[in-house]
Design an enzyme around this catalytic site. Structure first.
Site, PDB file in Angstrom:
ATOM      1  N   TRP A 142      19.146  -1.581 -11.149  1.00  0.00           N
ATOM      2  CA  TRP A 142      17.842  -1.447 -11.819  1.00  0.00           C
ATOM      3  C   TRP A 142      17.859  -0.273 -12.794  1.00  0.00           C
ATOM      4  CZ3 TRP A 142      12.586   0.519  -9.629  1.00  0.00           C
ATOM      5  CH2 TRP A 142      11.514  -0.180 -10.216  1.00  0.00           C
TER       6      TRP A 142
HETATM    7  C1  LIG Z   1       8.032  -0.470 -12.823  1.00  0.00           C
HETATM    8  C2  LIG Z   1       6.886  -0.186 -11.908  1.00  0.00           C
HETATM    9  C3  LIG Z   1       5.862   0.646 -12.337  1.00  0.00           C
HETATM   10  C4  LIG Z   1       4.802   0.944 -11.510  1.00  0.00           C
HETATM   11  N1  LIG Z   1       3.885   1.823 -11.965  1.00  0.00           N
HETATM   12  C5  LIG Z   1       2.946   2.306 -11.132  1.00  0.00           C
HETATM   13  C6  LIG Z   1       2.132   3.394 -11.539  1.00  0.00           C
HETATM   14  O1  LIG Z   1       2.248   3.903 -12.651  1.00  0.00           O
HETATM   15  N2  LIG Z   1       1.219   3.860 -10.655  1.00  0.00           N
HETATM   16  C7  LIG Z   1       1.070   3.344  -9.414  1.00  0.00           C
HETATM   17  O2  LIG Z   1       0.236   3.850  -8.662  1.00  0.00           O
HETATM   18  N3  LIG Z   1       1.830   2.303  -9.000  1.00  0.00           N
HETATM   19  C8  LIG Z   1       2.772   1.781  -9.826  1.00  0.00           C
HETATM   20  N4  LIG Z   1       3.601   0.754  -9.405  1.00  0.00           N
HETATM   21  C9  LIG Z   1       3.272   0.031  -8.151  1.00  0.00           C
HETATM   22  C10 LIG Z   1       3.762   0.671  -6.867  1.00  0.00           C
HETATM   23  O3  LIG Z   1       5.094   1.008  -7.011  1.00  0.00           O
HETATM   24  C11 LIG Z   1       3.578  -0.325  -5.721  1.00  0.00           C
HETATM   25  O4  LIG Z   1       2.252  -0.726  -5.696  1.00  0.00           O
HETATM   26  C12 LIG Z   1       3.915   0.244  -4.341  1.00  0.00           C
HETATM   27  O5  LIG Z   1       5.182   0.823  -4.345  1.00  0.00           O
HETATM   28  C13 LIG Z   1       3.850  -0.837  -3.264  1.00  0.00           C
HETATM   29  O6  LIG Z   1       4.145  -0.271  -2.023  1.00  0.00           O
HETATM   30  P1  LIG Z   1       4.813  -1.090  -0.820  1.00  0.00           P
HETATM   31  O7  LIG Z   1       4.961  -0.147   0.299  1.00  0.00           O
HETATM   32  O8  LIG Z   1       4.099  -2.339  -0.600  1.00  0.00           O
HETATM   33  O9  LIG Z   1       6.266  -1.506  -1.371  1.00  0.00           O
HETATM   34  P2  LIG Z   1       7.524  -0.590  -1.708  1.00  0.00           P
HETATM   35  O10 LIG Z   1       7.101   0.750  -2.116  1.00  0.00           O
HETATM   36  O11 LIG Z   1       8.371  -1.362  -2.628  1.00  0.00           O
HETATM   37  O12 LIG Z   1       8.278  -0.453  -0.321  1.00  0.00           O
HETATM   38  C14 LIG Z   1       8.950  -1.485   0.338  1.00  0.00           C
HETATM   39  C15 LIG Z   1       9.978  -0.869   1.261  1.00  0.00           C
HETATM   40  O13 LIG Z   1      10.478  -1.811   2.193  1.00  0.00           O
HETATM   41  C16 LIG Z   1      11.884  -1.726   2.263  1.00  0.00           C
HETATM   42  N5  LIG Z   1      12.376  -3.042   2.688  1.00  0.00           N
HETATM   43  C17 LIG Z   1      12.320  -4.195   1.988  1.00  0.00           C
HETATM   44  N6  LIG Z   1      12.835  -5.212   2.705  1.00  0.00           N
HETATM   45  C18 LIG Z   1      13.209  -4.686   3.899  1.00  0.00           C
HETATM   46  C19 LIG Z   1      13.816  -5.231   5.064  1.00  0.00           C
HETATM   47  N7  LIG Z   1      14.126  -6.526   5.149  1.00  0.00           N
HETATM   48  N8  LIG Z   1      14.076  -4.401   6.088  1.00  0.00           N
HETATM   49  C20 LIG Z   1      13.761  -3.077   6.013  1.00  0.00           C
HETATM   50  N9  LIG Z   1      13.198  -2.519   4.933  1.00  0.00           N
HETATM   51  C21 LIG Z   1      12.916  -3.314   3.893  1.00  0.00           C
HETATM   52  C22 LIG Z   1      12.292  -1.315   0.876  1.00  0.00           C
HETATM   53  O14 LIG Z   1      13.578  -0.756   0.849  1.00  0.00           O
HETATM   54  C23 LIG Z   1      11.190  -0.321   0.528  1.00  0.00           C
HETATM   55  O15 LIG Z   1      11.474   0.953   0.984  1.00  0.00           O
HETATM   56  C24 LIG Z   1       4.704   0.391 -10.206  1.00  0.00           C
HETATM   57  C25 LIG Z   1       5.726  -0.446  -9.771  1.00  0.00           C
HETATM   58  C26 LIG Z   1       6.806  -0.731 -10.612  1.00  0.00           C
HETATM   59  C27 LIG Z   1       7.906  -1.595 -10.116  1.00  0.00           C
HETATM   60  S1  SF4 Z   2      21.086   3.945  -7.617  1.00  0.00           S
HETATM   61 FE1  SF4 Z   2      22.441   3.727  -9.394  1.00  0.00          FE
HETATM   62  S2  SF4 Z   2      23.642   1.863  -8.978  1.00  0.00           S
HETATM   63 FE2  SF4 Z   2      21.902   1.857  -7.593  1.00  0.00          FE
HETATM   64  S3  SF4 Z   2      20.381   0.605  -8.664  1.00  0.00           S
HETATM   65 FE3  SF4 Z   2      19.954   2.764  -9.155  1.00  0.00          FE
HETATM   66  S4  SF4 Z   2      21.069   3.140 -11.059  1.00  0.00           S
HETATM   67 FE4  SF4 Z   2      21.872   1.239 -10.202  1.00  0.00          FE
END
Ligand SMILES: Cc1cc2nc3c(=O)[nH]c(=O)nc-3n(C[C@H](O)[C@H](O)[C@H](O)COP(=O)(O)OP(=O)(O)OC[C@H]3O[C@@H](n4cnc5c(N)ncnc54)[C@H](O)[C@@H]3O)c2cc1C
Ligand code: SF4
Ligand code: SF4
Lengths: 160, 622
Positions: free
Chosen positions: A43
């Site tokens: 990513w």
């Molecule tokens: C490019 C981008 C920009 C964003 N911009 C903003 C912003 O400016 N402001 C804002 O407030 N929000 C923003 N967001 C949104 C925010 O990131 C999400 O709303 C938030 O992270 C969701 O939280 P979550 O806990 O549901 O998921 P996540 O934070 O994604 O957490 C999921 C976790 O579960 C783990 N996991 C997944 N599958 C498994 C499995 N099978 N077993 C064990 N662990 C697992 C993952 O490794 C991860 O740690 C943005 C998101 C992106 C992608």
């Molecule tokens: S930690 Fe490094 S190799 Fe892994 S997804 Fe991020 S940029 Fe790519």
């Protein structure tokens, strides 16, 4: 953009392997140095780049849409609490340095250990409050919002 | 296989997936359960996992009641308008009334929040967003979680939830494997809070080849929250409500700060404003209640995200693309230029890399915008996820069954993307939902609801066998061929992912069909998904890394199946610009002003669909 590792800089310490959220930085068994095993699941999050003590990891834009010849380098300094970026354009016409803070406090000292704080009262348990509330909602004496306090009611169907 | 079984017993609260939701849950659980055993199972490294791994430049959900800015009901109204009426207002209100207390803690913990030099209030990007230097957002919340947890297991891919054998429909923990050692991990727990995040890579991405990792939501967002919950028989809601994003082309850099703070705007290839010409036609599809540009103009009522997408998509289809973001004006101001770049470096570094690689200097050139492939998630401008109980003091009967954020499976909770009907929670709201779930989970245990859980050795052994099957399968059939990946007995996870993406794209309204689908296509899609499930039984993994990819694929497949069923069920086009039902091109409030709820029977695999009433708690006007 997918990462790659400079042969002469990597010492195989494994920090990048430990941090990559995509599990794609691995140590090559022959060279004992790190490499990206699955560039199409990268990513370009730079987590590994920031973590590498040798500055051995760099990124090269995805081959399918990014021409060669650019560079985005980073140095994250936990102690000083800042991150420094340098962006160089392919045509050499732009070369930017940008600096941002990454924290305002020394690491680890200001997050409470909740096992050691005064536990919740029964009254608090029976309320809708969370830890530190209601104080932290407004940082004054105000209480939590409820339907009643805000003069609201739940109604089914389209009416608005 | 020689992998060890490692059992962690007597857990009170297991957090499965520690992103923003999971870290909030682990942190808060310690307060309500000071003597409880709290364990985290995370598939990556908690310090840099989930959608916030590279940081964020904004907290997108902050009320600011402290500064007299907004009330929770204002946010409910906003999220409801944006989602064309379809939200869980009880859950949203509840999140919004607590979210500020999370943000104020973040500041105290060291997260750099920017301040408006004139007012002293947090620097606003827009009405709901505040600006931060958030490179370390994830390490900071991770530290909070680590301080509260008894044990953090990194690199554990959770594959299944364990179910109680004494009482039906009650959770009993989870199982998974260590991506590094390969060991089998069994977590016996009274409650589980699933925070495993949303799903990227379900629909075919626009990027190809090496660039396939260039998705908007992180490539490691494997839809595990949905895969785990659906498999356990939890009811899901609004799974049809996938999101499409208008972003900078190829890099998918964020546009929020550009629109809101830098005051940039869009135009077509000929330098014309294009949105307004699509409004009259669109108004015929969705009705004046949902799109009233005149009223929006006067009251600043936002035009829903999906409708703005619709205008962009339509303009491009009319041959007047590409759409440009006009940056050349704003970027003449060096301060704003710097913010524009910091915005990327703080959360989507790849966009900066792309502009450097293609010599796009937004000061001299207006960059291109595009609409992304669809994503299935529940915390951005969309609300896919589990059907969860709301809080006691807010929710009507249909929405309340005892414990806040508990799914329809006893003891099984959700946070963040896992919870349905709560769009616009974002990072801060997801963390808050984790906190709410943690308090409720402690209460559930204290109320004695988790007594007498039984998990047989058979259940544990069956799961173990299932988990490692892709590796066994590989061992058995690999040597039937000389070399390479083409084997008549198996497919590998990448091959499977390609198939899933292609069929979701073509049959369920992906980018390459202009987000269009219909009943006929969806039926074919479901048939293909069912056949694909047979092939998933023959997945091959040559090592534990591929085993991780195998289980991510299975979770994505299960999430896709629910998306397909929900899309078929809702016979209208509720969110033009996200997707279109060609055979029901209008929004139909008479029949579809409801939330869609599904349940997959874990025994038979059959889906049951139902409509749930949509409750509202605030009127339209402020
Ligand atoms: C490019 C981008 C920009 C964003 N911009 C903003 C912003 O400016 N402001 C804002 O407030 N929000 C923003 N967001 C949104 C925010 O990131 C999400 O709303 C938030 O992270 C969701 O939280 P979550 O806990 O549901 O998921 P996540 O934070 O994604 O957490 C999921 C976790 O579960 C783990 N996991 C997944 N599958 C498994 C499995 N099978 N077993 C064990 N662990 C697992 C993952 O490794 C991860 O740690 C943005 C998101 C992106 C992608
Ligand atoms: S930690 Fe490094 S190799 Fe892994 S997804 Fe991020 S940029 Fe790519
Ligand atoms: S962190 Fe740097 S030095 Fe260490 S293994 Fe990775 S690339 Fe090599």
């Amino acid at each position: 953009m997918p990462t790659f590792v400079y042969m002469t800089r990597c010492d195989g310490c494994g920090h990048c392997v430990d941090i990559c959220p995509s599990d794609i930085m691995h140590i090559d068994k022959v060279t004992r140095r790190a490499y990206n095993i699955e560039p199409n699941m990268c990513w370009e999050c730079y987590s590994c780049v920031k973590a590498c003590p040798m500055h051995a990891i760099d990124v090269r834009g995805y081959a399918d849409f990014a021409p060669l010849g650019h560079s985005v380098r980073v140095d994250r300094d936990e102690e000083k609490g800042v991150i420094a970026w340098r962006i160089k354009f392919r045509n050499g016409q732009k070369d930017m340095e940008l600096l941002a803070p990454i924290t305002t406090k020394p690491w680890g000292e200001h997050i409470p250990k909740l096992a050691q704080v005064q536990g919740p009262t029964k009254e608090m348990r029976d309320s809708e409050l969370l830890f530190n509330e209601p104080k932290y909602i407004r940082l004054d004496e105000g209480d939590i919002h409820t339907l009643k306090s805000n003069g609201l009611k739940m109604k089914a169907g389209v009416y608005y | 296989m020689a992998y060890k079984t490692i059992t962690e017993d007597n857990i009170d609260i297991l957090v499965a997936g520690a992103g923003l939701g999971g870290t909030g849950a682990a942190f808060e659980a310690r307060y309500w359960g000071q003597d409880k055993k709290i364990v985290i199972a995370e598939k990556a490294n908690i310090d840099r996992s989930g959608a916030v791994a590279q940081g964020l430049y904004a907290i997108n959900c902050y009320m600011g009641t402290r500064f007299g800015e907004n009330n929770p009901e204002d946010h409910v109204r906003y999220a409801r308008i944006d989602l064309m009426g379809m939200v869980r207002e009880d859950l949203l209100f509840d999140m919004a009334r607590h979210v500020d207390s999370a943000v104020h803690q973040f500041e105290e913990w060291g997260l750099p929040l920017m301040r408006d030099p004139n007012t002293g209030a947090y620097q606003r990007e827009g009405r709901w967003q505040i600006m931060i230097h958030g490179e370390s957002y994830k390490p900071i919340v991770a530290e909070a979680a680590k301080k509260s947890a008894d044990e953090v297991y990194n690199r554990i891919c959770v594959t299944h939830l364990l179910m109680d054998e004494a009482k039906e429909n009650r959770v009993a923990g989870a199982v998974g494997f260590n991506v590094r050692t390969g060991n089998y991990h069994v977590f016996k727990s009274k409650t589980v809070i699933v925070g495993a995040g949303g799903a990227s890579n379900i629909f075919k991405p626009r990027s190809v080849g090496e660039g396939a990792g260039r998705v908007w939501y992180a490539p490691w967002s494997s839809g595990s929250a949905y895969g785990l919950l659906i498999e356990a028989g939890a009811k899901m809601t609004q799974m049809e409500n996938r999101i499409v994003l208008a972003r900078f082309k190829d890099g998918y850099g964020p546009v929020g700060a550009y629109f809101l703070h830098l005051k940039t705007y869009t135009q077509n290839a000929y330098g014309e404003e294009y949105e307004s010409k699509w409004w009259p036609g669109l108004q015929e599809i969705v009705g004046k209640e949902y799109l009233d540009p005149d009223a929006s103009h006067v009251t600043h009522r936002p035009i829903p995200t999906c409708l703005r997408n619709h205008a962009l998509i339509s303009e491009v289809n009319a041959g007047r693309g590409p759409i440009h973001m006009v940056t050349m004006e704003a970027f003449q101001d060096p301060h704003l230029e710097e913010i524009g770049w910091h915005n990327f470096l703080g959360m989507t570094v790849g966009q900066a890399v792309l502009w450097a690689a293609t010599d796009v200097d937004p000061k001299n050139e207006n960059p291109e915008l595009t609409t992304s492939e669809p994503y299935v998630m529940g915390s951005h401008a969309t609300g896919c996820g589990a059907w969860c109980s709301g809080p006691e003091d807010v929710s009507p009967d249909e929405y309340f069954w005892g414990y806040n954020r508990m799914t329809t499976v006893a003891g099984l909770f959700g946070a963040g993307d896992a919870v349905g009907g709560t769009p616009h929670a974002f990072s801060s709201g997801s963390f808050t939902e984790g906190r709410l779930a943690a308090k409720a989970a402690c209460k559930y245990i204290d109320d004695g609801k988790a007594e007498g859980i039984v998990v047989s050795e058979k259940q544990i052994n069956d799961r173990k066998e299932e988990i490692y099957k892709p590796m066994e399968h590989y061992k058995i059939y690999r040597n039937e061929i000389t070399a390479g990946d083409v084997n008549p007995n198996y497919i590998n996870p990448r091959q499977g992912l390609d198939r899933l993406q292609k069929l979701m794209d073509e049959y369920c309204g992906g980018a390459s069909v202009n987000y269009m689908t219909n009943e006929k296509l969806l039926h074919i899609g479901l048939k293909k998904l069912a056949i694909m499930e047979e092939d998933l039984g023959k997945l091959a993994a040559k090592d534990t890394h591929e085993l991780l990819r195998a289980w991510e694929l299975k979770h994505r497949h299960r999430a896709s199946e629910a998306v397909m069923h929900h899309t078929l069920f809702r016979k209208e086009t509720r969110w033009p610009g996200y997707y279109y039902r060609g055979d029901a091109l209008k929004l139909d409030d008479e029949n579809w002003h409801v939330l869609t709820v599904s349940r997959r029977d874990p025994q038979t695999g059959e889906y049951t669909m139902e409509k749930a009433p949509c409750y509202h708690l605030v009127d339209e006007n402020e």
